[in-house]
Enzyme design. Structure first.
Site, PDB file in Angstrom:
ATOM      1  N   LYS A 211       0.841  -1.198   0.000  1.00 56.05           N
ATOM      2  CA  LYS A 211       0.000   0.000   0.000  1.00 56.05           C
ATOM      3  C   LYS A 211       0.881   1.254   0.000  1.00 56.05           C
ATOM      4  O   LYS A 211       0.674   2.176  -0.762  1.00 56.05           O
ATOM      5  CB  LYS A 211      -0.916  -0.033   1.220  1.00 56.05           C
ATOM      6  N   GLU A 217      10.925  -4.663   4.136  1.00 59.02           N
ATOM      7  CA  GLU A 217      11.039  -6.059   3.701  1.00 59.02           C
ATOM      8  C   GLU A 217      10.669  -6.195   2.223  1.00 59.02           C
ATOM      9  O   GLU A 217      11.349  -6.879   1.445  1.00 59.02           O
ATOM     10  CB  GLU A 217      10.105  -6.962   4.534  1.00 59.02           C
ATOM     11  N   GLY A 272      -4.539  -1.751   5.265  1.00 58.43           N
ATOM     12  CA  GLY A 272      -3.772  -2.863   4.698  1.00 58.43           C
ATOM     13  C   GLY A 272      -4.365  -4.216   5.063  1.00 58.43           C
ATOM     14  O   GLY A 272      -4.519  -5.099   4.210  1.00 58.43           O
ATOM     15  N   ARG A 273      -4.740  -4.395   6.329  1.00 59.36           N
ATOM     16  CA  ARG A 273      -5.227  -5.715   6.766  1.00 59.36           C
ATOM     17  C   ARG A 273      -6.671  -5.974   6.335  1.00 59.36           C
ATOM     18  O   ARG A 273      -7.245  -7.008   6.671  1.00 59.36           O
ATOM     19  CB  ARG A 273      -5.056  -5.867   8.278  1.00 59.36           C
ATOM     20  N   GLU A 358      -3.715  -6.459  15.391  1.00 58.07           N
ATOM     21  CA  GLU A 358      -3.220  -5.144  14.957  1.00 58.07           C
ATOM     22  C   GLU A 358      -4.353  -4.114  15.062  1.00 58.07           C
ATOM     23  O   GLU A 358      -4.108  -2.928  15.254  1.00 58.07           O
ATOM     24  CB  GLU A 358      -2.674  -5.206  13.520  1.00 58.07           C
ATOM     25  N   HIS A 389      -3.654 -33.219  19.311  1.00 51.33           N
ATOM     26  CA  HIS A 389      -2.546 -34.042  19.789  1.00 51.33           C
ATOM     27  C   HIS A 389      -1.417 -33.175  20.315  1.00 51.33           C
ATOM     28  O   HIS A 389      -0.280 -33.622  20.440  1.00 51.33           O
ATOM     29  CB  HIS A 389      -2.064 -34.952  18.654  1.00 51.33           C
ATOM     30  N   LYS A 517      10.218  -0.264  13.533  1.00 48.40           N
ATOM     31  CA  LYS A 517      10.844   0.137  12.266  1.00 48.40           C
ATOM     32  C   LYS A 517      11.901   1.214  12.519  1.00 48.40           C
ATOM     33  O   LYS A 517      13.017   1.146  11.992  1.00 48.40           O
ATOM     34  CB  LYS A 517       9.787   0.684  11.304  1.00 48.40           C
TER      35      LYS A 517
HETATM   36  O1  LIG Z   1       1.272  -2.695   2.285  1.00 44.87           O
HETATM   37  P1  LIG Z   1       2.397  -2.060   2.997  1.00 44.87           P
HETATM   38  O2  LIG Z   1       2.311  -0.548   2.968  1.00 44.87           O
HETATM   39  O3  LIG Z   1       3.732  -2.550   2.485  1.00 44.87           O
HETATM   40  O4  LIG Z   1       2.301  -2.450   4.499  1.00 44.87           O
HETATM   41  C1  LIG Z   1       2.461  -3.760   4.944  1.00 44.87           C
HETATM   42  C2  LIG Z   1       2.223  -3.854   6.428  1.00 44.87           C
HETATM   43  O5  LIG Z   1       3.194  -3.070   7.066  1.00 44.87           O
HETATM   44  C3  LIG Z   1       3.021  -2.623   8.323  1.00 44.87           C
HETATM   45  O6  LIG Z   1       4.101  -2.352   9.059  1.00 44.87           O
HETATM   46  C4  LIG Z   1       1.720  -2.559   8.980  1.00 44.87           C
HETATM   47  O7  LIG Z   1       1.813  -2.864  10.347  1.00 44.87           O
HETATM   48  C5  LIG Z   1       0.706  -3.453   8.331  1.00 44.87           C
HETATM   49  O8  LIG Z   1      -0.580  -3.039   8.723  1.00 44.87           O
HETATM   50  C6  LIG Z   1       0.817  -3.447   6.831  1.00 44.87           C
HETATM   51  O9  LIG Z   1      -0.134  -4.313   6.289  1.00 44.87           O
END
Ligand SMILES: O=P(O)(O)OC[C@H]1O[C@H](O)[C@H](O)[C@@H](O)[C@@H]1O
Length: 556
Positions: A211, A217, A272-273, A358, A389, A517
């Site tokens: 987004k 990453e 995002g979620r 979150e 189990h 971060k």
């Molecule tokens: O889609 P992006 O902007 O790369 O974000 C990816 C993810 O990064 C984060 O650090 C947030 O905690 C998430 O809520 C998000 O989905």
């Protein structure tokens, strides 16, 4: 207009009444309630869109439900639901609406946001997605050596990974078998190394899914993949044949080198979620085709309508949310187990961890005041029957009360002999065992029958006794198909929102994540500095030194 639960929920009359009622429920016995009320199962179950919620195995009676519904009313839940669907800025710290429901609205509907019809925007994005999917499926999208695409890798993390991964796995039986979908989320280079061994660069398409287009990453993995392609013979000019992006930050995607024609849009008004319904769902559409993707949207839309229209007492997301509040705030539950008895739903707990934790892992209200009561529990779980189990021991005899959601489809996608019947029996046996337990008398009788002495019975019985009276929900799907999956995910989205309204927290920001971060950036710098520069604490300093001392090869 901005809706916010205006009062501290723990001061509301219904909350106070629930505290008193909780004491009266000390001796409540679920089994006895079933005997006293033969209609309990039908009374405490709801069906919508081929999804049945049985909530009869909970520590509730009619009065509990009434009081919980009063709590929802006193928190003005009806206004909060309307505010979300209307597009009010319910994400108060970022001054944004949370309009994931608009992503699954039918094309003939309209929703104006600042004078712009966002349903039309969504339809355009879905049309662009459709076009891309068709090109890949038909073989007209070609790699740098002229070969058709066989593999797609989604590079993304968090919301740009978990939803698509869940749906791609869950809908495998509906795969059109045109491409293999893979996911690259972790910055751990072993993740890319292992994946790259399965890939042919000439036939692989990478989706950079972010987004913000600013997530470490994702960007590092995208750079690694670009280099890999270049090393293996792809020219810079041909890179566009192997990269598409989904982002709300088009400028940054272009700056990275993505061809503007290959960028699919996202919007600030989707968290995002909550974004798998947007072009972030491209891996899903590439796997099962656009028609099935749209079926998933239709299932979610149907749950949206149920959520908006059903009275609270018959409203699945509302009931599930209120039961969660009941256990967290009045029974001291610290966690919630999610136990899908379906291999295809193996990623559901991971997905729900982000969605729920979150969203509701917060300790202040919208106005910044401390909550003074607990909010979101730890969400955990894995596929049944494997857990039986392993950790079901703790569910059955551990010292904590852990409510559980059991999720199963009646019909298997791949029936073999009587396996599905056994799976269903196992699933039911667990919720039954949690409720009924094994009484001391039954344990003693059994031991006596086996010929144990009275001494042995005295010694063993406490270990074998299972107290029972432990709560669970059962969610039964007719079958796991795109529509039911959409409805199931939307059900949990709305459950999380209802709880955020009761607790008075903002479900749509995630400021806590940012700290890691920022600190990660600083520590990265320290790891790279040869001179002794101190971290702010001795432990971190010691661990930095240890890394430098033990590192056998320097990073490039
Ligand atoms: O889609 P992006 O902007 O790369 O974000 C990816 C993810 O990064 C984060 O650090 C947030 O905690 C998430 O809520 C998000 O989905």
């Amino acid at each position: 207009m901005h809706y916010q639960n205006p009062r501290n929920s723990s001061q509301l009359p219904a909350w106070l009444a629930l505290q008193t009622h909780r004491l009266q429920m000390n001796n409540f016995n679920m089994q006895a309630a079933f005997t006293a009320h033969p209609q309990r199962f039908s009374k405490f179950s709801i069906e919508h869109e081929g999804v049945v919620l049985d909530f009869s195995k909970n520590l509730i009676d009619e009065q509990t439900l009434q009081l919980l519904i009063q709590l929802a009313q006193q928190c003005q839940l009806d206004s909060a639901i309307a505010a979300m669907f209307r597009g009010d800025c319910i994400n108060s710290t970022e001054q944004r609406p949370a309009l994931h429901a608009a992503l699954r609205m039918p094309a003939d509907k309209q929703l104006l946001l600042d004078g712009v019809d966002i349903v039309a925007q969504v339809q355009q994005a879905h049309a662009k997605m459709h076009n891309l999917v068709e090109q890949v499926h038909s073989g007209s999208w070609l790699g740098y050596t002229g070969k058709r695409i066989t593999d797609v890798v989604n590079i993304g993390i968090g919301g740009s990974f978990l939803g698509p991964q869940l749906a791609v796995e869950a809908l495998q039986p509906f795969s059109l078998n045109k491409v293999n979908c893979h996911f690259l989320a972790n910055i751990d280079s072993s993740a890319f190394y292992q994946l790259s061994r399965q890939l042919d660069p000439e036939t692989t398409l990478f989706i950079i899914s972010s987004k913000s287009f600013g997530t470490l990453e994702t960007l590092k993995n995208a750079l690694a993949v670009r280099q890999w392609l270049l090393n293996l013979g792809c020219s810079t000019a041909d890179l566009s044949k192997h990269f598409v992006a989904v982002s709300s930050n088009t400028d940054k995607a272009i700056e990275f080198g993505i061809d503007p024609a290959n960028i699919l849009p996202m919007w600030d008004w989707v968290g995002g979620r909550y974004s798998l319904w947007s072009a972030i769902g491209l891996p899903i559409a590439l796997t099962v085709g656009m028609d099935n993707f749209k079926q998933m949207l239709a299932g979610a839309h149907s749950m949206d309508q149920h959520f908006q229209q059903a009275p609270f007492a018959e409203n699945m997301p509302v009931i599930m949310a209120l039961l969660g509040v009941w256990y967290v705030n009045f029974w001291g539950a610290r966690s919630q187990a999610v136990l899908p008895y379906d291999n295809y739903l193996q990623s559901l707990p991971d997905y729900l961890q982000q969605l729920d934790m979150e969203s509701n892992g917060k300790q202040v209200r919208h106005d910044g005041s401390p909550l003074g009561y607990d909010s979101g529990p730890v969400i955990w779980g894995n596929i049944g029957t494997n857990g039986q189990h392993a950790y079901h021991q703790l569910l059955l005899q551990g010292s904590q009360l852990i409510p559980a959601d059991f999720i199963i489809a009646v019909n298997s996608q791949n029936p073999i002999a009587d396996h599905q019947q056994w799976l269903y029996a196992n699933c039911l046996s667990q919720s039954q065992a949690l409720m009924c337990g094994k009484k001391r008398q039954a344990v003693e009788d059994e031991l006596r029958e086996k010929g144990c002495t009275e001494d042995e019975i005295l010694r063993l019985a406490p270990h074998k006794e299972i107290l029972g009276n432990r709560p669970s929900n059962s969610l039964i799907l007719d079958q796991l198909d795109p529509k039911r999956l959409g409805a199931l995910i939307a059900l949990y989205e709305h459950k999380v929102y209802v709880q955020s309204v009761i607790w008075g927290v903002n479900a749509f920001d995630q400021w806590g994540v940012e700290l890691g971060k920022e600190l990660g950036d600083k520590i990265y710098q320290l790891l790279n500095q040869p001179q002794k520069q101190a971290a702010t604490d001795a432990s971190t300093q010691g661990l930095i030194k240890l890394y430098k001392d033990k590192l056998t090869s320097s990073p490039p």
